[in-house]
Scaffold this motif. Structure first.
Motif, PDB file in Angstrom:
ATOM      1  N   THR A  13       0.838  -1.186   0.000  1.00  0.00           N
ATOM      2  CA  THR A  13       0.000   0.000   0.000  1.00  0.00           C
ATOM      3  C   THR A  13       0.880   1.245   0.000  1.00  0.00           C
ATOM      4  OG1 THR A  13      -1.900   1.049   1.091  1.00  0.00           O
ATOM      5  CG2 THR A  13      -0.133   0.251   2.513  1.00  0.00           C
ATOM      6  N   LYS A  15       1.791   5.081   1.445  1.00  0.00           N
ATOM      7  CA  LYS A  15       1.770   5.871   2.684  1.00  0.00           C
ATOM      8  C   LYS A  15       0.491   6.704   2.738  1.00  0.00           C
ATOM      9  CE  LYS A  15       4.608   9.362   5.054  1.00  0.00           C
ATOM     10  NZ  LYS A  15       3.620  10.459   5.051  1.00  0.00           N
ATOM     11  N   GLY A  16      -0.156   6.645   3.908  1.00  0.00           N
ATOM     12  CA  GLY A  16      -1.377   7.413   4.100  1.00  0.00           C
ATOM     13  C   GLY A  16      -2.655   6.634   3.858  1.00  0.00           C
ATOM     14  N   LYS A  17      -2.543   5.456   3.233  1.00  0.00           N
ATOM     15  CA  LYS A  17      -3.731   4.661   2.946  1.00  0.00           C
ATOM     16  C   LYS A  17      -4.184   3.869   4.175  1.00  0.00           C
ATOM     17  CE  LYS A  17      -3.913   5.562  -1.530  1.00  0.00           C
ATOM     18  NZ  LYS A  17      -5.044   6.309  -2.140  1.00  0.00           N
ATOM     19  N   TYR A  18      -5.415   3.342   4.073  1.00  0.00           N
ATOM     20  CA  TYR A  18      -6.014   2.514   5.106  1.00  0.00           C
ATOM     21  C   TYR A  18      -5.935   1.045   4.693  1.00  0.00           C
ATOM     22  CZ  TYR A  18     -10.001   0.390   7.610  1.00  0.00           C
ATOM     23  OH  TYR A  18     -10.813  -0.420   8.352  1.00  0.00           O
ATOM     24  N   ARG A  64      -3.707   4.867  15.452  1.00  0.00           N
ATOM     25  CA  ARG A  64      -3.954   4.496  14.059  1.00  0.00           C
ATOM     26  C   ARG A  64      -4.285   3.018  13.921  1.00  0.00           C
ATOM     27  NH1 ARG A  64      -0.179   4.275  10.903  1.00  0.00           N
ATOM     28  NH2 ARG A  64       1.612   4.345  12.325  1.00  0.00           N
ATOM     29  N   GLN A  80      -4.940   2.812  10.049  1.00  0.00           N
ATOM     30  CA  GLN A  80      -5.282   4.046   9.335  1.00  0.00           C
ATOM     31  C   GLN A  80      -4.012   4.832   9.032  1.00  0.00           C
ATOM     32  OE1 GLN A  80      -7.847   5.796  12.339  1.00  0.00           O
ATOM     33  NE2 GLN A  80      -9.682   5.131  11.244  1.00  0.00           N
ATOM     34  N   ARG A  81      -4.075   5.614   7.960  1.00  0.00           N
ATOM     35  CA  ARG A  81      -2.982   6.547   7.607  1.00  0.00           C
ATOM     36  C   ARG A  81      -1.626   5.833   7.735  1.00  0.00           C
ATOM     37  NH1 ARG A  81      -6.058   8.756  11.342  1.00  0.00           N
ATOM     38  NH2 ARG A  81      -4.368   8.865  12.893  1.00  0.00           N
ATOM     39  N   THR A  82      -1.482   4.763   6.990  1.00  0.00           N
ATOM     40  CA  THR A  82      -0.280   3.939   7.119  1.00  0.00           C
ATOM     41  C   THR A  82       0.988   4.753   6.916  1.00  0.00           C
ATOM     42  OG1 THR A  82      -0.552   3.287   4.811  1.00  0.00           O
ATOM     43  CG2 THR A  82      -1.335   1.752   6.495  1.00  0.00           C
ATOM     44  N   GLU A  83       2.024   4.338   7.630  1.00  0.00           N
ATOM     45  CA  GLU A  83       3.344   4.955   7.532  1.00  0.00           C
ATOM     46  C   GLU A  83       4.345   3.884   7.128  1.00  0.00           C
ATOM     47  OE1 GLU A  83       4.100   6.670  11.339  1.00  0.00           O
ATOM     48  OE2 GLU A  83       2.449   8.117  11.184  1.00  0.00           O
ATOM     49  N   ASP A  86       5.231   1.134   9.443  1.00  0.00           N
ATOM     50  CA  ASP A  86       4.271   0.062   9.718  1.00  0.00           C
ATOM     51  C   ASP A  86       4.594  -1.197   8.929  1.00  0.00           C
ATOM     52  OD1 ASP A  86       1.509   2.459   9.657  1.00  0.00           O
ATOM     53  OD2 ASP A  86       2.875   1.902  11.286  1.00  0.00           O
TER      54      ASP A  86
END
Lengths: 115, 113
Positions: A13, A15-18, A64, A80-83, A86
């Protein structure tokens, strides 16, 4: 019988996606655990369910991360708001009855990559 | 909280030789101790566990471990290893009244033919 299954096996995914990661425990197992395993590290405890309720969520790193187990079987870990930090393998484990003395049966994990 | 230290990240050993994988833990309360094995592309599998009673615990595949409270150790041993023992081994600890499990960083055992 079937073991613990986790889907997807791999998730990429941005960055920033759920993202949602699913765990199907062994049928009849009441206890369910989520762990995160970063490269070169051992599993890190995230959350523990007894039935439908989260008995211990002290390992979730921040707000998150959230997990549910609405019917006491399948569980979903939501980020949430993946970094990029993660990125890891997320492991699920179940045991027949609650109690930390019981054997945990682990799934194969979901490898999450955050670009 | 508890913690686990596995000092050896990699252990190469010849087939049929004995092996010891070291595990030390830290805790201010009584604990349960576990060894898990992870074969390539598989989930973690329980090898053995110490809950109470006899300090020498026997597990699957010929492995055993000894709980030493004074040295806060739970070393894993096998008298004669096989090629099929090549895997990652994790030591884990939990407080006997807790829910959280603390894993070590793992020891990669490679059995050399």
């Amino acid at each position: 019988g079937a073991g613990v299954s986790q889907t997807p096996s791999n998730k990429v995914t941005e960055k920033g996606k759920y993202v949602e990661l699913r765990c199907d425990p062994i049928s009849g197992h009441t206890a369910l655990y989520w762990y995160r395993q970063s490269l070169g590290q051992g599993p890190e405890f995230l959350i523990y369910f007894q039935g439908t309720g989260a008995a211990d969520d002290s390992g979730l790193p921040n707000d998150r991360f959230f997990a549910v187990r609405p019917e006491g079987s399948v569980s979903t870990l939501k980020i949430q708001r993946t970094e990029r930090g993660d990125s890891a393998v997320y492991l699920c484990a179940s045991s027949l009855i609650p109690g930390n003395y019981n054997e945990q049966f682990f799934g194969p994990g979901t490898r999450l990559t955050v670009l | 909280a508890q913690s686990v230290t596995q000092l050896d990240s990699q252990v190469p050993v010849f087939e049929e030789a004995p092996v010891e994988l070291r595990c030390n833990y830290s805790s201010s309360v009584s604990v349960y101790l576990f060894w898990y094995v992870q074969y390539p592309n598989q989930g973690l599998q329980l090898l053995l566990k110490y809950l109470s009673g006899s300090t020498l615990v026997k597990g699957i595949n010929g492995f055993e471990a000894e709980f030493n409270k004074s040295q806060t150790s739970f070393h894993l041993r096998k008298p004669s290893v096989h090629i099929s023992d090549t895997a990652e081994y994790f030591c884990a600890v939990t407080a006997n009244t807790g829910n959280q499990f603390y894993f070590g960083t793992g020891t990669s055992l490679t059995v050399i033919p």
